[in-house]
Design a protein around this motif. Structure first.
Motif, PDB file in Angstrom:
ATOM      1  N   TRP A 262      -6.360 -28.481  -5.039  1.00 16.44           N
ATOM      2  CA  TRP A 262      -5.254 -27.529  -4.873  1.00 16.44           C
ATOM      3  C   TRP A 262      -4.522 -27.384  -6.199  1.00 16.44           C
ATOM      4  N   LYS A 263      -4.650 -26.199  -6.792  1.00 15.99           N
ATOM      5  CA  LYS A 263      -4.052 -25.936  -8.093  1.00 15.99           C
ATOM      6  C   LYS A 263      -3.253 -24.632  -8.051  1.00 15.99           C
ATOM      7  N   GLU A 264      -2.491 -24.428  -9.101  1.00 18.26           N
ATOM      8  CA  GLU A 264      -1.661 -23.228  -9.189  1.00 18.26           C
ATOM      9  C   GLU A 264      -2.523 -21.974  -9.057  1.00 18.26           C
ATOM     10  N   GLY A 265      -2.078 -21.063  -8.221  1.00 19.78           N
ATOM     11  CA  GLY A 265      -2.797 -19.819  -8.021  1.00 19.78           C
ATOM     12  C   GLY A 265      -3.896 -19.880  -6.984  1.00 19.78           C
ATOM     13  N   LYS A 266      -4.133 -21.073  -6.431  1.00 21.28           N
ATOM     14  CA  LYS A 266      -5.231 -21.239  -5.478  1.00 21.28           C
ATOM     15  C   LYS A 266      -4.846 -20.766  -4.085  1.00 21.28           C
ATOM     16  N   GLN A 267      -5.806 -20.129  -3.429  1.00 20.12           N
ATOM     17  CA  GLN A 267      -5.724 -19.848  -2.002  1.00 20.12           C
ATOM     18  C   GLN A 267      -7.070 -20.267  -1.417  1.00 20.12           C
ATOM     19  N   ILE A 268      -7.041 -21.283  -0.577  1.00 14.69           N
ATOM     20  CA  ILE A 268      -8.276 -21.890  -0.080  1.00 14.69           C
ATOM     21  C   ILE A 268      -8.425 -21.621   1.413  1.00 14.69           C
ATOM     22  N   SER A 269      -9.640 -21.211   1.790  1.00 13.49           N
ATOM     23  CA  SER A 269      -9.913 -20.871   3.182  1.00 13.49           C
ATOM     24  C   SER A 269     -11.138 -21.618   3.684  1.00 13.49           C
ATOM     25  N   PHE A 270     -11.159 -21.871   4.979  1.00 13.43           N
ATOM     26  CA  PHE A 270     -12.369 -22.376   5.638  1.00 13.43           C
ATOM     27  C   PHE A 270     -12.335 -21.986   7.105  1.00 13.43           C
ATOM     28  N   ARG A 271     -13.502 -21.996   7.721  1.00 15.46           N
ATOM     29  CA  ARG A 271     -13.638 -21.563   9.106  1.00 15.46           C
ATOM     30  C   ARG A 271     -13.231 -22.655  10.088  1.00 15.46           C
ATOM     31  N   VAL A 272     -12.662 -22.231  11.197  1.00 14.67           N
ATOM     32  CA  VAL A 272     -12.300 -23.143  12.285  1.00 14.67           C
ATOM     33  C   VAL A 272     -12.755 -22.511  13.598  1.00 14.67           C
ATOM     34  N   ILE A 319       4.293 -22.739   8.487  1.00 18.31           N
ATOM     35  CA  ILE A 319       3.876 -24.137   8.468  1.00 18.31           C
ATOM     36  C   ILE A 319       3.638 -24.515   7.007  1.00 18.31           C
ATOM     37  N   PHE A 320       4.290 -25.580   6.557  1.00 18.38           N
ATOM     38  CA  PHE A 320       4.114 -26.071   5.197  1.00 18.38           C
ATOM     39  C   PHE A 320       3.568 -27.492   5.243  1.00 18.38           C
ATOM     40  N   ILE A 321       2.645 -27.785   4.323  1.00 19.34           N
ATOM     41  CA  ILE A 321       2.016 -29.103   4.247  1.00 19.34           C
ATOM     42  C   ILE A 321       2.107 -29.596   2.816  1.00 19.34           C
ATOM     43  N   TRP A 322       2.515 -30.847   2.644  1.00 22.52           N
ATOM     44  CA  TRP A 322       2.570 -31.483   1.323  1.00 22.52           C
ATOM     45  C   TRP A 322       1.450 -32.514   1.218  1.00 22.52           C
ATOM     46  N   LEU A 323       0.632 -32.392   0.168  1.00 24.12           N
ATOM     47  CA  LEU A 323      -0.428 -33.363  -0.116  1.00 24.12           C
ATOM     48  C   LEU A 323      -0.082 -34.116  -1.392  1.00 24.12           C
ATOM     49  N   SER A 324      -0.477 -35.388  -1.455  1.00 22.03           N
ATOM     50  CA  SER A 324      -0.251 -36.139  -2.697  1.00 22.03           C
ATOM     51  C   SER A 324      -1.097 -35.521  -3.803  1.00 22.03           C
ATOM     52  N   ASP A 325      -0.512 -35.395  -4.982  1.00 15.79           N
ATOM     53  CA  ASP A 325      -1.166 -34.737  -6.106  1.00 15.79           C
ATOM     54  C   ASP A 325      -2.019 -35.755  -6.860  1.00 15.79           C
ATOM     55  N   ASP A 326      -3.089 -36.197  -6.201  1.00 16.37           N
ATOM     56  CA  ASP A 326      -4.015 -37.168  -6.788  1.00 16.37           C
ATOM     57  C   ASP A 326      -5.366 -37.000  -6.110  1.00 16.37           C
ATOM     58  N   ASP A 327      -6.295 -37.911  -6.379  1.00 15.39           N
ATOM     59  CA  ASP A 327      -7.639 -37.794  -5.817  1.00 15.39           C
ATOM     60  C   ASP A 327      -7.688 -38.029  -4.318  1.00 15.39           C
ATOM     61  N   ARG A 328      -6.690 -38.709  -3.753  1.00 12.75           N
ATOM     62  CA  ARG A 328      -6.716 -39.036  -2.329  1.00 12.75           C
ATOM     63  C   ARG A 328      -6.135 -37.917  -1.454  1.00 12.75           C
ATOM     64  N   LYS A 329      -5.186 -37.177  -1.987  1.00  3.92           N
ATOM     65  CA  LYS A 329      -4.601 -36.031  -1.271  1.00  3.92           C
ATOM     66  C   LYS A 329      -4.096 -36.417   0.124  1.00  3.92           C
ATOM     67  N   TYR A 330      -3.333 -37.508   0.186  1.00  6.13           N
ATOM     68  CA  TYR A 330      -2.738 -37.922   1.458  1.00  6.13           C
ATOM     69  C   TYR A 330      -1.835 -36.816   2.000  1.00  6.13           C
ATOM     70  N   ILE A 331      -1.796 -36.671   3.308  1.00  9.36           N
ATOM     71  CA  ILE A 331      -0.851 -35.744   3.930  1.00  9.36           C
ATOM     72  C   ILE A 331       0.494 -36.457   3.999  1.00  9.36           C
ATOM     73  N   LEU A 332       1.448 -35.956   3.230  1.00 14.02           N
ATOM     74  CA  LEU A 332       2.742 -36.618   3.086  1.00 14.02           C
ATOM     75  C   LEU A 332       3.818 -36.030   3.987  1.00 14.02           C
TER      76      LEU A 332
END
Length: 354
Positions: A262-272, A319-332
């Protein structure tokens, strides 16, 4: 996503705080048809490293004398043997080396992946990981949300991640509505698509079990549900629908979003695939923040989540989600705005696993 829906259950009130008692509860949570179709073999929890090391040391001490004698003999034999020539490596198949395919599906971002591989270059999941959140509503503690990475499992002989989500109401909130819900979802280790979703719901006035199986060879989803209430008794339903390739289920998606960069300018999608629908989860990078929590201070990435169904937004609030800004990307942290107030789920404890 349904994980948010589970949290929203805290906004429901009831005049009774106790769980529903049902004398057939043990049989209620069994599904023979599902068990015939899906074979799950979970790995045993590994012993604590200290205990393993102690046992290893004890065994080494018992065999040290024998090992020393054997080692001397082997060294003497090796000294008189001529070194065998090493096998020459085979030449790579030119056609295979030249062949280059894109990672599928094309709707997903490829940053952090190599070639056509579905596995990220850096795996964020460690067995033993445990992230605990405190859920609050109108600034009152409503309960705890627990997310875990359990030991690997074999699902129909496929190595799979074993993800767990648990939601439990607090003592105070249980005086209005009691919740003790658990979810297990199994994600294929290589393809990162889910096989199975198992939901057990135990709440005030209701027992419910739901199971789904994604057959990724035939691209079909099978869903079974049983519910018991005092008013309606036992109710059952089953249905099947066609799914799109590489679809997540509603709970695997909350873990799957962690494989992306997850980086600046990113919009990421996946199917559910959920409830006879094929939808798209889209997360938009909002910015980076320093997040101060009971579990510590973290550099975090803030994401705005959207659920798109048939071209229209299906969610009722942000809905807002915060992830740790590291390799683990914990849901904070998770924030869900609803009609009355905002539900907040924030980390209070992290066990990184190994």
């Amino acid at each position: 996503m349904r994980i948010i829906s589970l949290v929203l259950l805290f906004s429901l009130f009831s005049c009774s705080s106790s769980f529903l008692k049902y004398d057939k509860e043990d049989k209620f949570f069994k599904n023979e048809e599902f068990e015939r179709e899906v074979k799950i073999q979970e790995e045993a929890v590994k012993e604590e490293p200290a205990k393993v090391e102690a046992a290893k040391t004890e065994a080494e001490e018992k065999t040290s004398a024998v090992s020393a004698t054997t080692a001397v003999k082997e060294i003497k034999k090796t000294a008189v043997k001529k070194e065998e020539p090493k096998a020459k490596p085979k030449k790579a198949d030119a056609k295979t080396a030249a062949k280059s395919t894109k990672r599928q599906p094309e709707i997903e971002d490829n940053d952090g992946f190599e070639g056509a591989s579905r596995r990220p270059l850096k795996d964020p999941f460690k067995v033993g990981e445990k992230v605990v959140h405190e859920v609050s509503y109108f600034s009152a503690q409503a309960g705890t949300l627990t997310m875990q990475v359990k030991p690997f499992a074999q699902v129909n002989n496929r190595k799979s991640y074993n993800f767990f989500v648990g939601l439990e109401s607090s003592r105070i909130f249980s005086s209005f509505y009691s919740v003790d819900d658990t979810v297990n979802t199994f994600l294929d280790y290589e393809s990162l698509v889910p096989h199975v979703l198992k939901i057990n719901i135990k709440e005030t006035g209701k027992l419910k079990q739901a199971q789904s199986y994604f057959n990724n060879d035939t691209l079909t989803a099978n869903y079974w549900e049983k519910q018991y209430t005092e008013k309606s008794g036992e109710e059952e339903k089953k249905y099947t629908w066609d799914i799109l390739p590489f679809s997540q289920n509603a709970f695997s998606g909350i873990f799957y979003m962690r494989v992306f960069n997850w980086k600046e300018g990113k919009q990421i999608s996946f199917r559910v695939a959920e409830d006879k629908k094929n939808i798209v989860f889209t997360g938009t990078f909002v910015g980076k923040e320093k997040l101060s929590t009971e579990a510590g201070e973290f550099n975090a990435v803030k994401i705005k989540a959207s659920i798109v169904s048939r071209g229209a937004l299906s969610q009722t609030g942000d809905i807002f989600i915060w992830l740790s800004d590291d390799d683990r990307k914990y849901i904070l942290r998770i924030e869900a705005k609803i009609k009355i107030g905002t539900l907040v789920s924030e980390v209070i404890e992290i066990e990184p696993g190994s």
